[in-house]
Design a protein around this motif. Structure first.
Motif, PDB file in Angstrom:
ATOM      1  N   LEU A   1     -19.135  34.155  42.654  1.00 16.42           N
ATOM      2  CA  LEU A   1     -20.621  34.469  41.860  1.00 16.42           C
ATOM      3  C   LEU A   1     -20.221  35.883  41.147  1.00 16.42           C
ATOM      4  N   VAL A   2     -19.376  36.577  41.903  1.00 18.62           N
ATOM      5  CA  VAL A   2     -19.117  37.998  41.170  1.00 18.62           C
ATOM      6  C   VAL A   2     -18.786  37.972  39.665  1.00 18.62           C
ATOM      7  N   ARG A   3     -19.198  38.450  38.983  1.00 21.04           N
ATOM      8  CA  ARG A   3     -19.168  38.591  37.443  1.00 21.04           C
ATOM      9  C   ARG A   3     -19.060  40.057  37.064  1.00 21.04           C
ATOM     10  N   THR A   4     -18.316  40.121  35.822  1.00 24.79           N
ATOM     11  CA  THR A   4     -18.302  41.860  35.397  1.00 24.79           C
ATOM     12  C   THR A   4     -18.910  41.657  33.934  1.00 24.79           C
ATOM     13  N   ILE A   5     -19.935  42.383  33.647  1.00 24.44           N
ATOM     14  CA  ILE A   5     -20.180  42.582  32.283  1.00 24.44           C
ATOM     15  C   ILE A   5     -19.499  43.627  31.504  1.00 24.44           C
ATOM     16  N   PRO A   6     -18.768  43.400  30.615  1.00 28.10           N
ATOM     17  CA  PRO A   6     -17.897  44.178  29.758  1.00 28.10           C
ATOM     18  C   PRO A   6     -18.653  45.525  29.266  1.00 28.10           C
ATOM     19  N   ALA A   7     -18.067  46.634  29.555  1.00 23.79           N
ATOM     20  CA  ALA A   7     -18.757  47.754  29.173  1.00 23.79           C
ATOM     21  C   ALA A   7     -18.714  47.971  27.604  1.00 23.79           C
ATOM     22  N   THR A   8     -19.804  48.469  27.101  1.00 23.44           N
ATOM     23  CA  THR A   8     -19.757  48.626  25.686  1.00 23.44           C
ATOM     24  C   THR A   8     -20.612  50.259  25.222  1.00 23.44           C
ATOM     25  N   THR A   9     -20.133  50.573  24.170  1.00 26.22           N
ATOM     26  CA  THR A   9     -20.503  51.935  23.878  1.00 26.22           C
ATOM     27  C   THR A   9     -21.541  51.778  22.903  1.00 26.22           C
ATOM     28  N   ALA A  10     -22.118  50.540  22.527  1.00 25.57           N
ATOM     29  CA  ALA A  10     -23.188  50.493  21.431  1.00 25.57           C
ATOM     30  C   ALA A  10     -24.476  51.182  21.930  1.00 25.57           C
ATOM     31  N   HIS A  11     -24.635  51.344  23.105  1.00 29.22           N
ATOM     32  CA  HIS A  11     -26.058  51.850  23.528  1.00 29.22           C
ATOM     33  C   HIS A  11     -25.632  53.099  24.477  1.00 29.22           C
ATOM     34  N   LEU A  12     -24.529  53.683  24.379  1.00 31.83           N
ATOM     35  CA  LEU A  12     -24.003  54.906  25.079  1.00 31.83           C
ATOM     36  C   LEU A  12     -24.973  56.170  24.695  1.00 31.83           C
ATOM     37  N   ARG A  13     -25.705  56.756  25.795  1.00 32.90           N
ATOM     38  CA  ARG A  13     -26.428  57.798  25.347  1.00 32.90           C
ATOM     39  C   ARG A  13     -25.859  59.077  25.784  1.00 32.90           C
ATOM     40  N   ALA A  14     -25.168  59.034  26.817  1.00 32.51           N
ATOM     41  CA  ALA A  14     -24.767  60.534  27.566  1.00 32.51           C
ATOM     42  C   ALA A  14     -23.429  59.870  28.292  1.00 32.51           C
ATOM     43  N   ARG A  15     -22.664  61.012  28.314  1.00 28.84           N
ATOM     44  CA  ARG A  15     -21.337  60.833  28.968  1.00 28.84           C
ATOM     45  C   ARG A  15     -20.977  62.012  29.727  1.00 28.84           C
ATOM     46  N   LEU A  16     -20.484  61.933  31.159  1.00 30.97           N
ATOM     47  CA  LEU A  16     -19.920  63.133  31.935  1.00 30.97           C
ATOM     48  C   LEU A  16     -18.530  62.670  31.811  1.00 30.97           C
ATOM     49  N   THR A  17     -17.508  63.617  31.829  1.00 38.00           N
ATOM     50  CA  THR A  17     -16.407  63.271  31.906  1.00 38.00           C
ATOM     51  C   THR A  17     -15.647  64.206  33.008  1.00 38.00           C
ATOM     52  N   PHE A  18     -15.030  63.683  33.893  1.00 42.48           N
ATOM     53  CA  PHE A  18     -14.425  64.279  35.053  1.00 42.48           C
ATOM     54  C   PHE A  18     -13.195  65.044  34.735  1.00 42.48           C
ATOM     55  N   HIS A  19     -13.029  65.864  35.704  1.00 39.09           N
ATOM     56  CA  HIS A  19     -11.407  66.545  35.602  1.00 39.09           C
ATOM     57  C   HIS A  19     -10.165  65.563  35.907  1.00 39.09           C
ATOM     58  N   ASP A  20     -10.472  64.568  36.335  1.00 40.65           N
ATOM     59  CA  ASP A  20      -9.372  63.528  36.520  1.00 40.65           C
ATOM     60  C   ASP A  20      -9.459  62.469  35.582  1.00 40.65           C
ATOM     61  N   GLY A  21     -10.160  62.796  34.377  1.00 42.03           N
ATOM     62  CA  GLY A  21     -10.035  61.685  33.282  1.00 42.03           C
ATOM     63  C   GLY A  21     -11.237  60.702  33.333  1.00 42.03           C
ATOM     64  N   GLY A  22     -11.786  60.238  34.564  1.00 42.08           N
ATOM     65  CA  GLY A  22     -12.653  59.467  34.644  1.00 42.08           C
ATOM     66  C   GLY A  22     -14.067  60.029  34.048  1.00 42.08           C
TER      67      GLY A  22
END
Length: 346
Positions: free
Chosen positions: A136-157
């Motif tokens: 039953l587990v499914r993954t919805i692909p990430a999309t940048t269409a509605h990306l409003r803010a982004r935190l970038t970590f030192h390790d690149g994540g």
């Protein structure tokens, strides 16, 4: 707006995936996502850049990440995330890896330690990987269409704030002591809350909740019982979905007056609400569409177990009577006309 099970699913996922990571950069891609931040995007970035996330915390429907340098001290600031109607917090790893369909342990990783949050006193913790079949587990692909803010970590994540309808927002705010001096919310032992949510009450899954005091306060409100369930200053975390489901389990119509219900009946209602939210949390919450997902992009499956919410005209699972839909506070309210008789006027 997501309710307690959905927000707790996201909180526990953040605890597992971003706590302990240090913010290298902050990008705000839509001004509405920081509309309540004094100083706007520049101020938000300045407060977060170079800080280490120390805890993912929730009270009711409200979610925040504390940050600082001394993990042993009570945090004096937090990143408060209001998800609104469609907000999502998604974790992207440096290599772009995402959980695959049916990957063992994906659900457990998404909702964190079930023993602390799902098990009632005296009960054994739920085994989430057994509760939800891997198929039953499914993954919805990430999309940048509605990306409003982004935190970038030192390790690149990265931590993405995605919000299609832009009703949600992020805000870096100061914290204040809680009234009772106990832990501020699930996920933290610090006795503080972000200032904008200091009025929010504890929820029904909070081990520090005084259930007897909640019953007494509810009876003094002299209002319709569904309105009381939705009052976040009385008891937090319950929204329209779980209020309707709890009322059905307790065989109460939402228009019943709180001052005319016995303490025992109110206790049964709160027990029903806690029970239905634990069950929803065990399967990742309720997803009607792709607007609610956990930090891995996976949907929740409790919609398959709803008894009355959104089921107008379908048979009540208990007695077979067609479920009715009534207008309530500019939204729909669902109940069984036979199991939950409307009280007489007056």
């Amino acid at each position: 707006m997501p309710e307690l099970p959905e927000v707790e699913t996201v909180r526990a996922g953040l605890a597992a995936r971003v706590v302990g990571r240090t913010v290298a950069d902050v990008e705000v891609l839509h001004p509405r996502s920081v509309r309540r931040q004094p100083g706007g995007a520049t101020d938000l970035a300045a407060r977060l850049r170079g800080r280490t996330l120390t805890a993912a915390v929730r009270r009711g429907k409200y979610l925040w990440l504390t940050y600082g340098e001394d993990v042993a001290a009570a945090p004096d600031e937090a990143l408060l995330a209001h998800l609104g109607m469609s907000g999502q917090l998604l974790v992207q790893e440096p290599d772009g890896a995402r959980a695959s369909i049916g990957e063992p342990g994906m659900v457990a990783a998404a909702v964190g330690d079930p023993g602390r949050f799902l098990a009632a006193p005296g009960e054994r913790p739920l085994d989430l990987t057994a509760t939800l079949p891997p198929t039953l587990v499914r993954t919805i692909p990430a999309t940048t269409a509605h990306l409003r803010a982004r935190l970038t970590f030192h390790d690149g994540g990265q931590l993405w704030f995605v919000d299609q309808r832009t009703f949600g927002h992020l805000m870096a705010v100061g914290t204040v002591p809680t009234d009772d001096g106990a832990a501020g919310g699930l996920g933290s032992d610090a006795p503080v809350l972000p200032a904008p949510v200091a009025h929010i009450a504890r929820d029904l899954l909070d081990p520090a909740l005084d259930r007897a005091a909640l019953v007494r306060r509810t009876r003094t409100r002299r209002t319709e019982v569904k309105r009381a369930l939705l009052d976040q200053s009385l008891v937090s975390g319950v929204g329209n979905i779980y209020a309707d489901e709890a009322l059905w389990r307790a065989r109460l119509h939402g228009a019943r007056r709180t001052d005319r219900l016995s303490p025992a009946r109110l206790g049964e209602l709160f027990d029903a609400a806690a029970e239905v939210m634990r069950e929803a949390l065990a399967v990742g919450g309720t997803s009607f569409d792709a607007l609610y997902v956990d930090v891995e992009g996976a949907a929740g499956f409790f919609a398959r177990s709803l008894a009355v919410y959104g089921r107008a005209g379908l048979p009540c699972p208990r007695c077979g009577a067609p479920v009715r839909r009534e207008q309530f506070m500019n939204r729909g309210s669902f109940s069984c006309p036979r199991c939950q008789r409307r009280p007489a006027a007056g």
